[in-house]
Design an enzyme around this catalytic site. Structure first.
Site, PDB file in Angstrom:
ATOM      1  N   ASN A  23      16.610  10.041   3.039  1.00 43.07           N
ATOM      2  CA  ASN A  23      17.660  10.205   4.053  1.00 43.07           C
ATOM      3  C   ASN A  23      18.944  10.693   3.385  1.00 43.07           C
ATOM      4  O   ASN A  23      19.365  10.155   2.359  1.00 43.07           O
ATOM      5  CB  ASN A  23      17.920   8.874   4.770  1.00 43.07           C
ATOM      6  CG  ASN A  23      18.649   9.078   6.096  1.00 43.07           C
ATOM      7  OD1 ASN A  23      19.096  10.186   6.415  1.00 43.07           O
ATOM      8  ND2 ASN A  23      18.776   8.011   6.873  1.00 43.07           N
ATOM      9  N   CYS A  59      25.225   9.847  11.161  1.00 43.83           N
ATOM     10  CA  CYS A  59      24.528  11.052  10.704  1.00 43.83           C
ATOM     11  C   CYS A  59      24.842  12.272  11.566  1.00 43.83           C
ATOM     12  O   CYS A  59      24.442  13.389  11.234  1.00 43.83           O
ATOM     13  CB  CYS A  59      23.020  10.813  10.676  1.00 43.83           C
ATOM     14  SG  CYS A  59      22.589   9.320   9.792  1.00 43.83           S
ATOM     15  N   HIS A 112      17.078  15.390  12.926  1.00 45.77           N
ATOM     16  CA  HIS A 112      17.625  14.463  11.936  1.00 45.77           C
ATOM     17  C   HIS A 112      16.451  13.609  11.446  1.00 45.77           C
ATOM     18  O   HIS A 112      15.703  13.061  12.262  1.00 45.77           O
ATOM     19  CB  HIS A 112      18.711  13.588  12.565  1.00 45.77           C
ATOM     20  CG  HIS A 112      19.046  12.407  11.702  1.00 45.77           C
ATOM     21  ND1 HIS A 112      19.478  12.568  10.410  1.00 45.77           N
ATOM     22  CD2 HIS A 112      18.965  11.071  11.913  1.00 45.77           C
ATOM     23  CE1 HIS A 112      19.667  11.369   9.869  1.00 45.77           C
ATOM     24  NE2 HIS A 112      19.359  10.450  10.758  1.00 45.77           N
ATOM     25  N   SER A 156      16.876   0.759  16.002  1.00 48.91           N
ATOM     26  CA  SER A 156      17.396   2.089  15.649  1.00 48.91           C
ATOM     27  C   SER A 156      16.396   3.177  16.051  1.00 48.91           C
ATOM     28  O   SER A 156      16.800   4.251  16.510  1.00 48.91           O
ATOM     29  CB  SER A 156      17.738   2.175  14.154  1.00 48.91           C
ATOM     30  OG  SER A 156      16.576   2.184  13.356  1.00 48.91           O
ATOM     31  N   GLU A 198      29.359   9.597   5.992  1.00 55.02           N
ATOM     32  CA  GLU A 198      29.475   8.182   6.326  1.00 55.02           C
ATOM     33  C   GLU A 198      29.449   7.356   5.036  1.00 55.02           C
ATOM     34  O   GLU A 198      29.174   6.173   5.040  1.00 55.02           O
ATOM     35  CB  GLU A 198      28.412   7.756   7.323  1.00 55.02           C
ATOM     36  CG  GLU A 198      27.000   8.079   6.939  1.00 55.02           C
ATOM     37  CD  GLU A 198      25.998   7.701   8.017  1.00 55.02           C
ATOM     38  OE1 GLU A 198      25.915   6.514   8.328  1.00 55.02           O
ATOM     39  OE2 GLU A 198      25.295   8.595   8.533  1.00 55.02           O
ATOM     40  N   ASP A 214       0.843  -1.187   0.000  1.00 52.17           N
ATOM     41  CA  ASP A 214       0.000   0.000   0.000  1.00 52.17           C
ATOM     42  C   ASP A 214       0.892   1.256   0.000  1.00 52.17           C
ATOM     43  O   ASP A 214       1.728   1.410   0.898  1.00 52.17           O
ATOM     44  CB  ASP A 214      -0.873  -0.058   1.280  1.00 52.17           C
ATOM     45  CG  ASP A 214      -1.834   1.114   1.381  1.00 52.17           C
ATOM     46  OD1 ASP A 214      -1.733   2.067   0.574  1.00 52.17           O
ATOM     47  OD2 ASP A 214      -2.682   1.070   2.297  1.00 52.17           O
TER      48      ASP A 214
HETATM   49  N1  CAA Z   1      -0.968   3.042   5.864  1.00 51.15           N
HETATM   50  C1  CAA Z   1      -0.460   3.846   6.844  1.00 51.15           C
HETATM   51  N2  CAA Z   1       0.566   3.487   7.648  1.00 51.15           N
HETATM   52  C2  CAA Z   1       1.123   2.270   7.467  1.00 51.15           C
HETATM   53  C3  CAA Z   1       0.639   1.388   6.479  1.00 51.15           C
HETATM   54  C4  CAA Z   1      -0.453   1.807   5.654  1.00 51.15           C
HETATM   55  N3  CAA Z   1      -0.950   1.030   4.694  1.00 51.15           N
HETATM   56  N4  CAA Z   1       1.384   0.258   6.533  1.00 51.15           N
HETATM   57  C5  CAA Z   1       2.298   0.431   7.528  1.00 51.15           C
HETATM   58  N5  CAA Z   1       2.128   1.644   8.088  1.00 51.15           N
HETATM   59  C6  CAA Z   1       2.923   2.257   9.165  1.00 51.15           C
HETATM   60  C7  CAA Z   1       3.240   1.309  10.306  1.00 51.15           C
HETATM   61  O1  CAA Z   1       2.177   1.244  11.230  1.00 51.15           O
HETATM   62  C8  CAA Z   1       4.478   1.962  10.885  1.00 51.15           C
HETATM   63  O2  CAA Z   1       4.119   3.064  11.678  1.00 51.15           O
HETATM   64  P1  CAA Z   1       4.679   3.238  13.170  1.00 51.15           P
HETATM   65  O3  CAA Z   1       6.166   3.238  13.068  1.00 51.15           O
HETATM   66  O4  CAA Z   1       4.150   4.545  13.597  1.00 51.15           O
HETATM   67  O5  CAA Z   1       4.191   2.068  13.934  1.00 51.15           O
HETATM   68  C9  CAA Z   1       5.189   2.516   9.642  1.00 51.15           C
HETATM   69  O6  CAA Z   1       4.187   2.577   8.620  1.00 51.15           O
HETATM   70  C10 CAA Z   1       6.330   1.647   9.135  1.00 51.15           C
HETATM   71  O7  CAA Z   1       5.849   0.349   8.998  1.00 51.15           O
HETATM   72  P2  CAA Z   1       6.749  -0.890   9.429  1.00 51.15           P
HETATM   73  O8  CAA Z   1       7.313  -0.656  10.791  1.00 51.15           O
HETATM   74  O9  CAA Z   1       5.980  -2.144   9.198  1.00 51.15           O
HETATM   75  O10 CAA Z   1       7.892  -0.723   8.320  1.00 51.15           O
HETATM   76  P3  CAA Z   1       9.173  -1.572   8.074  1.00 51.15           P
HETATM   77  O11 CAA Z   1       9.256  -2.788   8.889  1.00 51.15           O
HETATM   78  O12 CAA Z   1       9.228  -1.727   6.604  1.00 51.15           O
HETATM   79  O13 CAA Z   1      10.392  -0.628   8.568  1.00 51.15           O
HETATM   80  C11 CAA Z   1      11.813   1.139   9.101  1.00 51.15           C
HETATM   81  C12 CAA Z   1      10.378   0.748   8.734  1.00 51.15           C
HETATM   82  C13 CAA Z   1      12.237   0.384  10.367  1.00 51.15           C
HETATM   83  C14 CAA Z   1      11.857   2.629   9.380  1.00 51.15           C
HETATM   84  C15 CAA Z   1      12.745   0.783   7.921  1.00 51.15           C
HETATM   85  O14 CAA Z   1      12.445   1.586   6.830  1.00 51.15           O
HETATM   86  C16 CAA Z   1      14.224   0.916   8.227  1.00 51.15           C
HETATM   87  O15 CAA Z   1      14.849  -0.006   8.755  1.00 51.15           O
HETATM   88  N6  CAA Z   1      14.852   2.097   7.849  1.00 51.15           N
HETATM   89  C17 CAA Z   1      16.266   2.342   8.056  1.00 51.15           C
HETATM   90  C18 CAA Z   1      16.594   2.587   9.505  1.00 51.15           C
HETATM   91  C19 CAA Z   1      16.182   3.932   9.997  1.00 51.15           C
HETATM   92  O16 CAA Z   1      15.971   4.856   9.255  1.00 51.15           O
HETATM   93  N7  CAA Z   1      16.093   4.072  11.329  1.00 51.15           N
HETATM   94  C20 CAA Z   1      15.757   5.337  11.953  1.00 51.15           C
HETATM   95  C21 CAA Z   1      16.464   5.578  13.241  1.00 51.15           C
HETATM   96  S1  CAA Z   1      18.240   5.429  13.004  1.00 51.15           S
HETATM   97  C22 CAA Z   1      18.765   6.944  12.383  1.00 51.15           C
HETATM   98  O17 CAA Z   1      18.068   7.894  12.467  1.00 51.15           O
HETATM   99  C23 CAA Z   1      20.096   7.011  11.709  1.00 51.15           C
HETATM  100  C24 CAA Z   1      19.898   6.928  10.247  1.00 51.15           C
HETATM  101  O18 CAA Z   1      19.814   7.950   9.580  1.00 51.15           O
HETATM  102  C25 CAA Z   1      19.808   5.611   9.627  1.00 51.15           C
END
Ligand code: CAA
Length: 390
Positions: free
Chosen positions: A278, A113, A235, A203, A81, A31
């Site tokens: 990012n 970062c 960030h 993270s 990085e 979605d």
């Molecule tokens: N409609 C609306 N919302 C939806 C949806 C839909 N159809 N389907 C899912 N969502 C929502 C979920 O509920 C969730 O929301 P919440 O976090 O508020 O609960 C959100 O969308 C993401 O869904 P998932 O958690 O299922 O997504 P995912 O497992 O694919 O992973 C992520 C998301 C963990 C951010 C992943 O993209 C990731 O690993 N990213 C890289 C790591 C990162 O950016 N970490 C951030 C902190 S670390 C940092 O800041 C340093 C850096 O720069 C990396």
């Protein structure tokens, strides 16, 4: 210290291509709202093969030097990085491309970062020591995760260049900072990998814990009360993270905040990151650019900055927007850098991603593609060769 020091000018640039998250949603059969609403991303920048952190950094810094000259710059601090060499500072390539004088100190900084914030604070210290000098601070990164991994939707690329000097025209930095250090493996990239490894949920938790720690230290250091800040720049690995962080910060500070309050505090700070993705070290400063470019007049208003770098370090600090700052803004150029990107489909993005993982090393020429002011022309004898557009 009473000497005002801070950001005198700020300019960012981004990659040549853009992938819309609808394309990614179609490819994976998910979605699109998961991206747009769930993580708060609409699209992500994808660099062309002849772009890297050096070409983006030089392109971001060039307009800053064109406006202010390079006479007072005696230090270049480049944070990344996405390093291109384990020994040589990428800033030396940038120094050469920009034609900076030989009487310059150039060094690269790394702490995920957070690196550009370290550079900004070190630059402020150098300027306090000698207010006749200015420092060129650059944050430049390309965020890449494994194809098919959850991180893939949070890729992106950008470089930001800032001129730090005494009597700045844009943002006067407060001297109080809140700091938090914690050895955690939430996101990392071992030397033998071209893509980052991340434990997504860890993270997010680590980021929130770091916000709390940095705020606690800031309060103990006698910083401003939270209510004083007009806006909050975070960030943004993805823009929804800023919302999570601000909700957590407000709770830590004992401030009741409705969803509408949180949206208001972050309003204007997420526009560029939502479209670019990012950009690691540059991300927080894209939030600042977004705020300054899109907000009503902020003259004399205090704004808060929260820098987070996985691994992890966080810093919470404030600054006051300098009256007259609007004359320095580069709103049209920033919007154009975002607008002019060439849209690609998922298959093209995938090919660029796979190519980026293998182009380093060996001997090869790289065709001109991005049309930017600087380009990576190839690798010869294990040396990166850069070119300037005629
Ligand atoms: N409609 C609306 N919302 C939806 C949806 C839909 N159809 N389907 C899912 N969502 C929502 C979920 O509920 C969730 O929301 P919440 O976090 O508020 O609960 C959100 O969308 C993401 O869904 P998932 O958690 O299922 O997504 P995912 O497992 O694919 O992973 C992520 C998301 C963990 C951010 C992943 O993209 C990731 O690993 N990213 C890289 C790591 C990162 O950016 N970490 C951030 C902190 S670390 C940092 O800041 C340093 C850096 O720069 C990396």
């Amino acid at each position: 210290p009473t000497l005002p020091v801070g950001i005198h000018d700020l300019c960012f640039t981004t990659g040549y291509y853009v992938l819309d998250h609808n394309e990614m949603a179609r490819h994976y059969g998910v979605d699109p709202d998961k991206y747009r609403l769930g993580i708060g991303q609409d699209s992500m920048s994808v660099p062309a093969p002849d772009e890297d952190i050096v070409t983006m950094a030089a392109a971001a810094a060039q307009p800053v030097l064109a406006r202010h000259g390079a006479d007072t710059i005696r230090t270049v601090l480049l944070a990344t990085e996405t390093g291109v060499d384990q020994a040589k500072a990428a800033g030396l390539f940038v120094h050469a491309l920009l034609g900076l004088p030989s009487s310059t100190r150039v060094v690269e900084l790394k702490q995920a970062c957070y690196g550009a914030t370290a550079a900004l604070q070190l630059a402020a210290g150098l300027v306090y020591r000698d207010p006749t000098q200015s420092v060129l601070v650059i944050g430049t990164d390309i965020a890449r995760y494994d194809l098919g991994s959850p991180g893939e939707a949070t890729e992106g690329a950008a470089a930001v260049a800032m001129l730090v000097r005494a009597a700045p025209a844009v943002l006067r930095l407060d001297s109080t900072s809140g700091l938090y250090a914690n050895d955690v493996m939430d996101f990392w990239r071992p030397n033998y990998r071209a893509t980052a490894l991340v434990d997504g949920k860890t993270s997010i938790e680590a980021y929130l814990q770091a916000v709390q720690g940095a705020w606690k230290d800031y309060a103990e250091q006698g910083g401003r009360p939270l209510e004083e800040f007009e806006a909050f720049c975070y960030h943004q690995p993805f823009t929804k993270m800023a919302h999570k962080a601000h909700r957590h910060l407000a709770a830590c500070a004992g401030l009741g905040q409705s969803d509408a309050d949180i949206r208001a505090a972050l309003r204007h700070t997420t526009s560029y990151n939502r479209l670019i993705g990012n950009s690691y070290t540059a991300s927080l400063y894209l939030a600042l650019a977004s705020l300054l470019d899109h907000s009503e007049d902020l003259s004399g208003k205090p704004i808060a900055m929260l820098s987070y770098g996985s691994g992890s370090i966080a810093e919470f600090f404030g600054g006051t927007v300098v009256p007259g700052y609007r004359e320095q803004l580069r709103t049209a150029a920033h919007q154009e850098a975002v607008r002019r990107r060439v849209p690609i489909g998922y298959a093209e993005y995938r090919a660029l991603h796979e190519r980026a993982l293998v182009t380093d090393g060996g001997e090869h020429l790289i065709e001109a593609e991005s049309g930017g002011p600087f380009r990576l022309a190839g690798i010869r004898g294990h040396k990166r060769v850069y070119d300037t557009a005629d």
